[in-house]
Design a protein around this motif. Sequence first.
Motif, mmCIF file in Angstrom:
data_model
loop_
_atom_site.group_PDB
_atom_site.id
_atom_site.type_symbol
_atom_site.label_atom_id
_atom_site.label_comp_id
_atom_site.label_asym_id
_atom_site.label_seq_id
_atom_site.Cartn_x
_atom_site.Cartn_y
_atom_site.Cartn_z
ATOM 1 N N ARG D 143 48.612 40.793 42.960
ATOM 2 C CA ARG D 143 48.182 39.624 42.203
ATOM 3 C C ARG D 143 47.017 38.930 42.911
ATOM 4 N NH1 ARG D 143 52.801 35.653 41.204
ATOM 5 N NH2 ARG D 143 52.859 35.683 43.476
ATOM 6 N N LEU D 144 46.941 39.156 44.198
ATOM 7 C CA LEU D 144 45.930 38.474 45.015
ATOM 8 C C LEU D 144 45.237 39.513 45.891
ATOM 9 C CD1 LEU D 144 44.550 36.022 46.268
ATOM 10 C CD2 LEU D 144 46.609 35.592 47.618
ATOM 11 N N VAL D 145 43.972 39.758 45.605
ATOM 12 C CA VAL D 145 43.230 40.777 46.343
ATOM 13 C C VAL D 145 42.210 40.085 47.251
ATOM 14 C CG1 VAL D 145 41.615 42.716 46.161
ATOM 15 C CG2 VAL D 145 43.501 42.498 44.529
ATOM 16 N N ALA D 146 42.221 40.471 48.517
ATOM 17 C CA ALA D 146 41.246 39.952 49.475
ATOM 18 C C ALA D 146 40.150 41.000 49.634
ATOM 19 C CB ALA D 146 41.926 39.688 50.813
ATOM 20 N N ASN D 147 39.059 40.772 48.936
ATOM 21 C CA ASN D 147 37.926 41.709 48.989
ATOM 22 C C ASN D 147 37.362 41.715 50.419
ATOM 23 O OD1 ASN D 147 36.719 43.174 46.709
ATOM 24 N ND2 ASN D 147 34.781 42.276 47.406
ATOM 25 N N PRO D 148 37.117 42.899 50.985
ATOM 26 C CA PRO D 148 36.681 42.958 52.385
ATOM 27 C C PRO D 148 35.291 42.391 52.606
ATOM 28 C CG PRO D 148 37.460 45.100 51.614
ATOM 29 C CD PRO D 148 37.317 44.226 50.415
ATOM 30 N N GLY D 149 34.984 42.104 53.848
ATOM 31 C CA GLY D 149 33.624 41.746 54.231
ATOM 32 C C GLY D 149 32.702 42.932 54.083
ATOM 33 N N CYS D 150 31.420 42.643 54.037
ATOM 34 C CA CYS D 150 30.437 43.709 53.816
ATOM 35 C C CYS D 150 30.389 44.677 54.999
ATOM 36 C CB CYS D 150 29.053 43.105 53.571
ATOM 37 S SG CYS D 150 28.535 41.885 54.796
ATOM 38 N N TYR D 151 30.361 44.151 56.222
ATOM 39 C CA TYR D 151 30.354 45.042 57.385
ATOM 40 C C TYR D 151 31.650 45.860 57.472
ATOM 41 C CZ TYR D 151 26.271 42.523 59.326
ATOM 42 O OH TYR D 151 25.036 41.971 59.546
ATOM 43 N N PRO D 152 32.839 45.234 57.354
ATOM 44 C CA PRO D 152 34.068 46.036 57.463
ATOM 45 C C PRO D 152 34.135 47.185 56.456
ATOM 46 C CG PRO D 152 34.590 43.727 57.756
ATOM 47 C CD PRO D 152 33.133 43.796 57.361
ATOM 48 N N THR D 153 33.628 46.970 55.246
ATOM 49 C CA THR D 153 33.669 48.063 54.270
ATOM 50 C C THR D 153 32.933 49.287 54.816
ATOM 51 O OG1 THR D 153 33.848 46.538 52.409
ATOM 52 C CG2 THR D 153 32.975 48.733 51.929
ATOM 53 N N ALA D 154 31.738 49.060 55.335
ATOM 54 C CA ALA D 154 30.952 50.184 55.857
ATOM 55 C C ALA D 154 31.619 50.796 57.082
ATOM 56 C CB ALA D 154 29.529 49.712 56.204
ATOM 57 N N VAL D 155 32.051 49.954 57.989
ATOM 58 C CA VAL D 155 32.551 50.443 59.276
ATOM 59 C C VAL D 155 33.895 51.151 59.114
ATOM 60 C CG1 VAL D 155 33.317 49.705 61.558
ATOM 61 C CG2 VAL D 155 31.250 48.700 60.550
ATOM 62 N N LEU D 156 34.771 50.573 58.315
ATOM 63 C CA LEU D 156 36.106 51.170 58.185
ATOM 64 C C LEU D 156 36.038 52.517 57.477
ATOM 65 C CD1 LEU D 156 38.041 47.897 57.329
ATOM 66 C CD2 LEU D 156 38.260 49.245 59.437
#
Lengths: 346, 346, 346, 346
Positions: D143-156
């Motif tokens: 019900r509640l999504v925490a969209n990732p930060g821009c850097y974490p998306t790339a790095v992870l």
Amino acid sequence: MVRVGIVGASGYTGAELIRLLRRHPEARVCLLAARTHAGKSLPEVFPQFWGLEDERLIAASPEEFVREVDVLFTALPAGEAIPYARAALEAGKKLIDLGADFRFREAGVYERWYGISHGAPELLREAVYGLPELYRDQIKTARLVANPGCYPTAVLLALVPPLKAGQILPEGIVVDAKSGVSGAGRQPKIETLYAEVNENVQAYNVAVHRHTPEMEQILRDKLGKEVRLTFVPHLVPQTRGILATIYAPLAPGVTTEDLLATYREYYREEPFVKVLPAGVYPRTKSVWGSNLVQLGAVADGRTGRAVLLAALDNLVKGAAGQAVQNFNLSYGFPETMGLEDSGIYP
Amino acid sequence: MVRVGIVGASGYTGAELIRLLRRHPEARVCLLAARTHAGKSLPEVFPQFWGLEDERLIAASPEEFVREVDVLFTALPAGEAIPYARAALEAGKKLIDLGADFRFREAGVYERWYGISHGAPELLREAVYGLPELYRDQIKTARLVANPGCYPTAVLLALVPPLKAGQILPEGIVVDAKSGVSGAGRQPKIETLYAEVNENVQAYNVAVHRHTPEMEQILRDKLGKEVRLTFVPHLVPQTRGILATIYAPLAPGVTTEDLLATYREYYREEPFVKVLPAGVYPRTKSVWGSNLVQLGAVADGRTGRAVLLAALDNLVKGAAGQAVQNFNLSYGFPETMGLEDSGIYP
Amino acid sequence: MVRVGIVGASGYTGAELIRLLRRHPEARVCLLAARTHAGKSLPEVFPQFWGLEDERLIAASPEEFVREVDVLFTALPAGEAIPYARAALEAGKKLIDLGADFRFREAGVYERWYGISHGAPELLREAVYGLPELYRDQIKTARLVANPGCYPTAVLLALVPPLKAGQILPEGIVVDAKSGVSGAGRQPKIETLYAEVNENVQAYNVAVHRHTPEMEQILRDKLGKEVRLTFVPHLVPQTRGILATIYAPLAPGVTTEDLLATYREYYREEPFVKVLPAGVYPRTKSVWGSNLVQLGAVADGRTGRAVLLAALDNLVKGAAGQAVQNFNLSYGFPETMGLEDSGIYP
Amino acid sequence: MVRVGIVGASGYTGAELIRLLRRHPEARVCLLAARTHAGKSLPEVFPQFWGLEDERLIAASPEEFVREVDVLFTALPAGEAIPYARAALEAGKKLIDLGADFRFREAGVYERWYGISHGAPELLREAVYGLPELYRDQIKTARLVANPGCYPTAVLLALVPPLKAGQILPEGIVVDAKSGVSGAGRQPKIETLYAEVNENVQAYNVAVHRHTPEMEQILRDKLGKEVRLTFVPHLVPQTRGILATIYAPLAPGVTTEDLLATYREYYREEPFVKVLPAGVYPRTKSVWGSNLVQLGAVADGRTGRAVLLAALDNLVKGAAGQAVQNFNLSYGFPETMGLEDSGIYP
């Protein structure tokens, strides 16, 4: 007045040499050579020189060259500076090479990384590595100066002091460098078109760039031991400027202030090296058009790593400006002569 | 050595004045003032000056200022230079204003276009318009120099010679100018953020820009008749540089070569004006960082129109460089002193 | 599903056609041809297509092409579209040409401005000028569509309505256009290198650009009289985007609001033309990546001149997007199909 | 049709949400809120939306919001999404937050790095980290999504597969990231002015950036052990795009091909992750405007280090595009719906 010749005057490094030497109070630019543009006037090749229609690019043999000038600056593709160096030394003239032909002590390293055989290995003993902050005394008396690569200038100035001080450890050092596109030269290529470079950042020559052995050789010389670098250069959408971000294991207990104190001490008398305060980081824009280097450092205790930062203008301190600095040392002129400018900002 | 003070040192024009005057052999920069940044060191405000931590920006009254210096450079918002000018003249000092406060002969024009009343109309008679190529003799003896706007410098140098020669007609002249964004200053605004400017070209202040009456006043003075300009400035995604493209009715029979010959004759002795050959057009990059102006022209016989082109660096010939040129004239120094650089390219 | 082929797929216009047609719900891209890159996979040529390694560029004769597809898009140098057009028409297929080969009614004009003889003048009668806002009905039934040049699209959309309305006069019109550098193509040239374009604005082809006769032909067709344009294109440091600033004599009494009302009325039903309110001006960034055109206008009563402004993305509404719009018209699809995007900002 | 509301519509992330959701076939954008711009029409705030004068930004309470829409997208400064989340969950609506308020499992970490106390720690258990490639199943029912930060998306996306495969070791990992300036938002600041950013690359928040604990938390979750990252972000002169260059100790014997094979296997079914062939490296330009991520890798046997590279558009896959991807998952729509575009190039 020293009579100066520039071979390879139609590239970006050549243009920057012309700009800097034309305003140098002790240099008189006598000969400009550029094979493909021979016969053209200078402004036909570089539009910033309209008004100087009488200056022409010529094609001249090394022998003609050394007859007319006291010192040669060569900015040429790998291998091509060798006949000029030979002619210069035979005629008792000096040569400052901005290419890679005389940067290596061992011809074998050059041959392995540049993929061509070296035509004059005997000259390598004669050549002095033209990084004044590390080899000033040798440069003063050298007949043949090998001006460093743009990346090595930034990286070595940042790495040598804390390595010598034992504040960082030589294992596992990573160099992530970002460069403006003028370093790729003026030969037209799809990769350096505006429409390809704008809004683009990318790595290239990952872990195989030719400046790697150059940096490792100097570190070996200065530290007396082998240091291996993981070196990854990147192209960023700007014309000039290199920022090197260097990651090294931190010796126990070393703080940001310790790292900066080492830089301040090491470069206390250096006119071109500016050590920034804690919390302030080098920017390429701050040194744009100048012969300055900005250095910064952070000790990240949380991960046990030092972050060292160096910024310079690849065409000035990374090439033509440093060559003029070497020229000044070579002739006993004040080291900053003709290089007094601060960065042009914005 | 002339003691120099700069008021408004924290803007881009101020920074450029500091850069140029610090290397000027006859100037000693003694005072730097900037209201909002008073108390900060120079490098805290401008990162190209790290190493000069001892130089500080101060807040000083006009009276204090004129006590300490021989000449003031003011780079201030409209209206704010007036108390400095008054204090300077009363104390027998000189002032070179880079703002608009002293550019107009009539206070009424200033008040109409700038929307504020003029606090010292009596000074307008005293002031000389600081465009050396048009007012050199008056500048030499002036106590108060009104440095021109960036656009007028480009436009007037291109327009005056062919208008005086009768090669173009004064009716229906259109000026389409393109400027880098540094002209908009260092105050943060959404409009000048990188993300808004990159990949963007746009017109602004269409037909109502404040440089319009400034240009028209000088044309009236030089030609003895009224000339009205349709003036549309544009912002282009670059930091520095103005290119003015001017369209004017061509007098019958006038050729490209005629226009260029007029320029060459008019500017024969001018050190900073470069007239390009036919078929070559001015570029902002060619004059980047220099005090040079490039001029070009095309006579389009097909449509009966002249196309005149002028390029300059808005922060140098369009502002701080021209101010130094005026300073040189004012003190009898060689006009190019401290301004010898060619454009920095690339 | 319509089977589509693209000839000239390795240029910037070709890439944009691929992007737009691949997401078009009624198009299936079947053949991609590019002479010099034949045999390469699509992502080897354009890095935005990694993941599509199976799509390859081929070299195919016009005959092979028309066998496999229903409609051809040709984006080729002058002269090279002619064999494709001939083959397409003979086989009963359609062709949308993004080059100049079919834009002129008279072969003589083409030959004079393009400097080559026209290989198939008989096709010029067949071709329809593919500017939907001016020739929608003819495009619907055309077999051969000549997609307009990027500059003419911007200029004609701005000029035709006020000219037809008599709000501006046809004598002495000046078009000052600014274009991003992608319009110069992907062939490597010194002039379009990043290091040459950044911080540079310059005019080129002053008063002799090939889009001049194209614009004048359409104005003649729409207005029934000769209109001559002084047209000066400029290169600005950005990848995409054209801003045309047009100066025309204003009919007596016409106001800004009158001009805008004419635009609003003329383009009332147009999905891609956006008329801005008074005081707001088109920006290239606002239409970046979209098929939109923004129009603005100012009536400068002081000088009796109208300033008309048009902005578009030269690769979309100025080339590939307009071609898809023509494709939609040609097949009876909704005109905006596949072209729904707003500009991408920032 | 799902009724959608966007809170924080006047920032760059908000604008990108509007662009993507307006063309999404299953979304209807009903409410746009932005405190400082409330009352303005959409095009007054963002010029790419001229033509949509009827859409207005409003100020609305969380309660009003949840009454009118089915799902909220919040793009707000730290702390401000909490009341919207509470209202949404109470009313049985969904919320996708693009800020940092729900990214951390432990309120203490948030409070330490963001410097404010967390107003609703109980919601942190409820929230799912919105990186579909790693948490797809949980997102589907969240019900509640925490969209990732821009850097974490790339790095992870670059780090997780080789870490899980044991091909790289978790000690001493360095992340050197380069970002375009749109990530810094639309608030005017000197640091993000065009004249400051152009020709500038610089590090910022060295080793103290707030995305560090976010990345470390997810690595702990996915690997079951602590991983510490030396993370240094840099600003490069471009509007969009992140390139992350990651350096990690290489497990013995691992080759470039091994690393790439792991990526290919891990992301075999992923529509948005493109694994490049050996010798080809990600570029930000290749994914510009798209929801794609490009991954590359090099095993440097000489120094025992892996170099991992990831590129994405920080406003799309790094923010708004990923939010739409989560929206699609949440409603059972095809995951690529509305996100089909390839990168826009050039």
